[in-house]
Structure formats: structure tokens, C-alpha cells
Design an enzyme around this catalytic site. Sequence first.
Site, short mmCIF file in Angstrom:
data_model
loop_
_atom_site.label_atom_id
_atom_site.label_comp_id
_atom_site.label_asym_id
_atom_site.label_seq_id
_atom_site.Cartn_x
_atom_site.Cartn_y
_atom_site.Cartn_z
N TYR A 153 0.84 -1.21 0.00
CA TYR A 153 0.00 0.00 0.00
C TYR A 153 0.87 1.25 0.00
O TYR A 153 0.71 2.14 -0.85
CB TYR A 153 -0.90 -0.03 1.23
N LYS A 190 1.19 3.96 -3.07
CA LYS A 190 0.74 5.36 -2.91
C LYS A 190 1.90 6.33 -3.16
O LYS A 190 1.69 7.41 -3.71
CB LYS A 190 0.16 5.55 -1.52
N ASN A 214 -6.72 9.16 8.67
CA ASN A 214 -7.84 8.25 9.03
C ASN A 214 -9.20 8.94 9.05
O ASN A 214 -9.41 9.84 9.87
CB ASN A 214 -7.59 7.64 10.42
N ASN A 245 -14.34 -1.83 13.28
CA ASN A 245 -14.24 -2.96 14.22
C ASN A 245 -14.86 -2.61 15.57
O ASN A 245 -15.69 -3.35 16.09
CB ASN A 245 -12.77 -3.34 14.45
N GLY A 301 -2.44 -0.36 22.98
CA GLY A 301 -3.42 0.72 22.73
C GLY A 301 -2.84 2.11 22.92
O GLY A 301 -3.58 3.10 22.92
N ASP A 344 3.06 -1.33 12.42
CA ASP A 344 1.90 -0.47 12.73
C ASP A 344 2.43 0.88 13.23
O ASP A 344 3.17 0.93 14.21
CB ASP A 344 1.08 -1.16 13.83
P1 NAD Z 1 -12.84 1.79 -0.01
O1 NAD Z 1 -12.22 0.43 -0.04
O2 NAD Z 1 -14.18 1.92 0.62
O3 NAD Z 1 -12.93 2.40 -1.48
C1 NAD Z 1 -11.99 2.13 -2.49
C2 NAD Z 1 -12.76 1.78 -3.75
O4 NAD Z 1 -11.84 1.55 -4.83
C3 NAD Z 1 -13.59 0.50 -3.60
O5 NAD Z 1 -14.93 0.75 -3.99
C4 NAD Z 1 -12.90 -0.50 -4.54
O6 NAD Z 1 -13.79 -1.47 -5.05
C5 NAD Z 1 -12.31 0.43 -5.59
N1 NAD Z 1 -11.19 -0.14 -6.32
C6 NAD Z 1 -10.07 -0.72 -5.81
N2 NAD Z 1 -9.26 -1.13 -6.79
C7 NAD Z 1 -9.87 -0.80 -7.97
C8 NAD Z 1 -9.53 -0.96 -9.33
N3 NAD Z 1 -8.40 -1.57 -9.71
N4 NAD Z 1 -10.38 -0.46 -10.27
C9 NAD Z 1 -11.53 0.14 -9.90
N5 NAD Z 1 -11.91 0.32 -8.62
C10 NAD Z 1 -11.09 -0.15 -7.66
O7 NAD Z 1 -11.79 2.77 0.72
P2 NAD Z 1 -11.91 4.32 1.07
O8 NAD Z 1 -11.64 4.47 2.50
O9 NAD Z 1 -13.14 4.91 0.49
O10 NAD Z 1 -10.63 4.88 0.31
C11 NAD Z 1 -10.74 5.62 -0.90
C12 NAD Z 1 -9.38 6.18 -1.27
O11 NAD Z 1 -8.92 7.07 -0.24
C13 NAD Z 1 -8.31 5.10 -1.45
O12 NAD Z 1 -7.47 5.46 -2.52
C14 NAD Z 1 -7.55 5.18 -0.13
O13 NAD Z 1 -6.22 4.75 -0.27
C15 NAD Z 1 -7.65 6.65 0.21
N6 NAD Z 1 -7.50 6.89 1.65
C16 NAD Z 1 -8.52 6.61 2.52
C17 NAD Z 1 -8.34 6.83 3.89
C18 NAD Z 1 -9.43 6.59 4.90
O14 NAD Z 1 -9.21 6.82 6.10
N7 NAD Z 1 -10.64 6.17 4.52
C19 NAD Z 1 -7.11 7.32 4.36
C20 NAD Z 1 -6.10 7.57 3.44
C21 NAD Z 1 -6.31 7.38 2.08
N1 UDP Z 2 -6.55 -1.38 15.67
C1 UDP Z 2 -6.90 -1.96 16.87
N2 UDP Z 2 -7.96 -2.84 16.89
C2 UDP Z 2 -8.68 -3.12 15.77
C3 UDP Z 2 -8.33 -2.51 14.54
C4 UDP Z 2 -7.25 -1.64 14.53
O1 UDP Z 2 -6.29 -1.72 17.91
O2 UDP Z 2 -9.63 -3.93 15.88
C5 UDP Z 2 -5.43 -0.41 15.66
C6 UDP Z 2 -4.36 -0.69 14.60
O3 UDP Z 2 -3.39 -1.58 15.10
C7 UDP Z 2 -3.81 0.71 14.38
C8 UDP Z 2 -5.02 1.63 14.58
O4 UDP Z 2 -5.97 0.86 15.33
O5 UDP Z 2 -2.84 1.02 15.36
C9 UDP Z 2 -5.67 2.11 13.29
O6 UDP Z 2 -5.88 0.96 12.48
P1 UDP Z 2 -6.65 1.01 11.09
O7 UDP Z 2 -6.60 -0.38 10.55
O8 UDP Z 2 -7.98 1.63 11.26
O9 UDP Z 2 -5.83 2.00 10.17
P2 UDP Z 2 -4.29 2.41 10.00
O10 UDP Z 2 -4.22 3.79 10.52
O11 UDP Z 2 -3.41 1.49 10.77
O12 UDP Z 2 -4.09 2.28 8.53
#
Ligand code: NAD
Ligand code: UDP
Length: 311
Positions: free
Chosen positions: A146, A150, A175, A191, A208, A272
Amino acid sequence: MPQRILVTGAAGFLGSHLCDALLAKGNTVIGVDNLCTGNTNNLKHLAAESKFSFIEQDICNAFDPGKVDFIFNFASPASPIDYTRLGVETLFVGSTGTINTLDLAKKYDAGYLHASTSECYGDPLVHPQVETYWGNVNPIGPRSVYDEAKRFSEAVVMAYHRYYGVNTHLVRIFNTYGPRLQVNDGRVISNFMAQALRGEPLTIYGDGSQTRSFCYVSDLIEGIVLLADSEEHLPVNIGNPDEWTILECAQEVLAVTGAKTEIISKPLPQDDPTRRRPDITKAKTLLGWEPKVSLRQGLENSLQYFKDCVK
Ligand code: NAD
Ligand code: UDP
């Protein structure tokens, strides 16, 4: 002026909220998703929306939706469980998928915004994280599928800007949580909320004491839309700087759900990050943006969604 906009990852958590925000501004939106982690349920409320269309498509395979004015590239597995299960696919979507969508932006002279991540900072040695920090990433560890996907995406987005003059933007998302977070994606908020509502113990990984800074989805989407309208090409952090230990986060979830379940410890996954908090000075100065929703309020806003998921 309303535009024709492509959103990849549209059936995901953030992509679906972004589609809603863009449609509310009068734009026409084409959502693309291969449904590997997303779900069309996230888009079912748009079934009668004439300005929205959906294409089931893997963005790693070349495709052409016709002329678009702007592209939001959100396609990628995003939770540690999902990108570990789909490791190679995650590397492909962050490389081939990003290049395919950049080629569309180049062809149609469209604006482009890529969803990057705080994971670019890895396990950060600078705290809070500023955009100028290059990060501390293990390039071969379990999270590397990942993190390096990115980071490559950021490099290729900057290259299309520098070499081809594409009007690109990079958001480093911290997050984010809220309704439509997949309940089984293993992220901490999904979770804890599901465990609390099912009366199961909350699983804390490690002791934690590791921290995260949680942003509510409406705040994030507002910041992203502002960034897309800006002239900024370098990365911008969008997140909530209010930092919580994971133990404190569990206690907030117990308070909001009213659950009386215990908190248990499970092993901490490798690499982590020990702490994470965005410095949002750049977003504040450049976009006049800052988050408004507290963790308590955001969890309350999300409660009914998670109740519906677990019943
Ligand atoms: P999500 O898994 O809900 O959404 C991602 C979507 O991308 C899914 O619907 C999946 O089916 C689609 N997808 C994956 N690979 C694909 C492909 N090859 N072709 C077409 N579609 C594809 O996750 P999210 O939390 O909504 O994340 C969306 C974006 O934001 C991601 O790029 C993620 O890395 C980024 N992001 C999210 C967070 C967060 O906290 N939610 C944090 C940092 C970055
Ligand atoms: N985590 C946890 N319990 C869970 C899921 C996640 O303690 O059931 C912790 C994980 O180890 C991390 C933080 O919560 O330290 C955030 O995890 P998440 O998977 O949401 O996203 P991350 O920021 O690590 O990508």
C-alpha cells in the site's frame, strides 16, 4: 460552471460521499469501480439521479469514459486487511491504474486529484506530520504494498504535472470514518463500533498507546473539494489534528454506543505506525479549511449506520 467529472473508486466509502458532494453542486458524475472492496449499496440512493452513471471497470485496464473536465482518482483497497488480502492488486492500481487515469486527464486536458495517504509518512519520526516530511516507510514490509503504491502514485502524478503540464492535485488523507465505512474492513472504527453493538469485546492491538487522528467524512470531503478548486500541485494534508490513543478511541466508542463490553488485547501488526497526526497549517492557510466535527459527534452521527449493519 457544472462539469463532467470522473470518480474512480466511486462505490467505496469516500468515493460515494464524493459523488454525492459533486452531484449536489450540479455536476454530472461518472462513477467507476471494480467492486473489489466497494459495494454498489453505497450508490443505490443515486439510482434515479439522471446526472449520475456507473461503470463497473478495473482501472488497471485502459478505458475511456469520453471527455471529462475533472478526475478524482480514489480507486484502491484502503484498509490494512483489504490491501493485505489484495497486495498485488493494490500495487497495480497505484501504478497502472493511476497512469491510466492520468492519461485520460492528459488526453482531455482535465483537472486531476489523487487520493494519497498519511501512510506516505510510514511510522513517522516527525510529529505532527508536515507535508515536507519525506517519511519513514519500510519498502519491503507487509504494509509496503500500500505505502509504496501510494508513494509511486505521488511520483507519477507529479511527473505528469511537471512533464505534461497536467493540472494535478495530491491530498494526503488521514484516518477518516463515517457512514458507509465497510463494517468488515478491519479498520479500527468499523471494528470497535461493530464489536460494541454486537456486545463483543473490543480488540485493541498492542497496548493501545499508538495514536491516530480521526476525521469525520463530511469534513474530509469539504477539504478535498476545496483543494480540487485550488492552484496547489504539491501534497496537502487533510485530516483532523485531534489525536487519540487507540485505548481512548475504544472508550469513546463505548461511551457513544453505551456498550458495557470488555476491552481485550491482540498482537500488534508489524510496522503499525506508533503515532499519526496531521499538521494542517497548509490546508488552513491555502484553503481556509479546518475540520468541525469532533470524534464524539462523528461517532454519534455514524451510530445508526453501524446499527443497521450489524442487525
Ligand atoms: P474503499 O475500499 O471503501 O474504497 C476504495 C474503492 O476503490 C472500492 O470501492 C474499490 O472497489 C475500488 N477499487 C479498488 N481497486 C480498484 C480498481 N483496480 N479499479 C476500480 N476500482 C477499484 O476505501 P476508502 O476508505 O473509500 O478509500 C478511498 C481512497 O482514499 C483510497 O485510494 C484510499 O487509499 C484513500 N485513503 C482513505 C483513507 C481513509 O481513512 N478512509 C485514508 C487515506 C487514504
Ligand atoms: N486497531 C486496533 N484494533 C482493531 C483494529 C485496529 O487496535 O480492531 C489499531 C491498529 O493496530 C492501528 C489503529 O488501530 O494502530 C488504526 O488501524 P486502522 O486499521 O484503522 O488504520 P491504519 O491507521 O493502521 O491504517
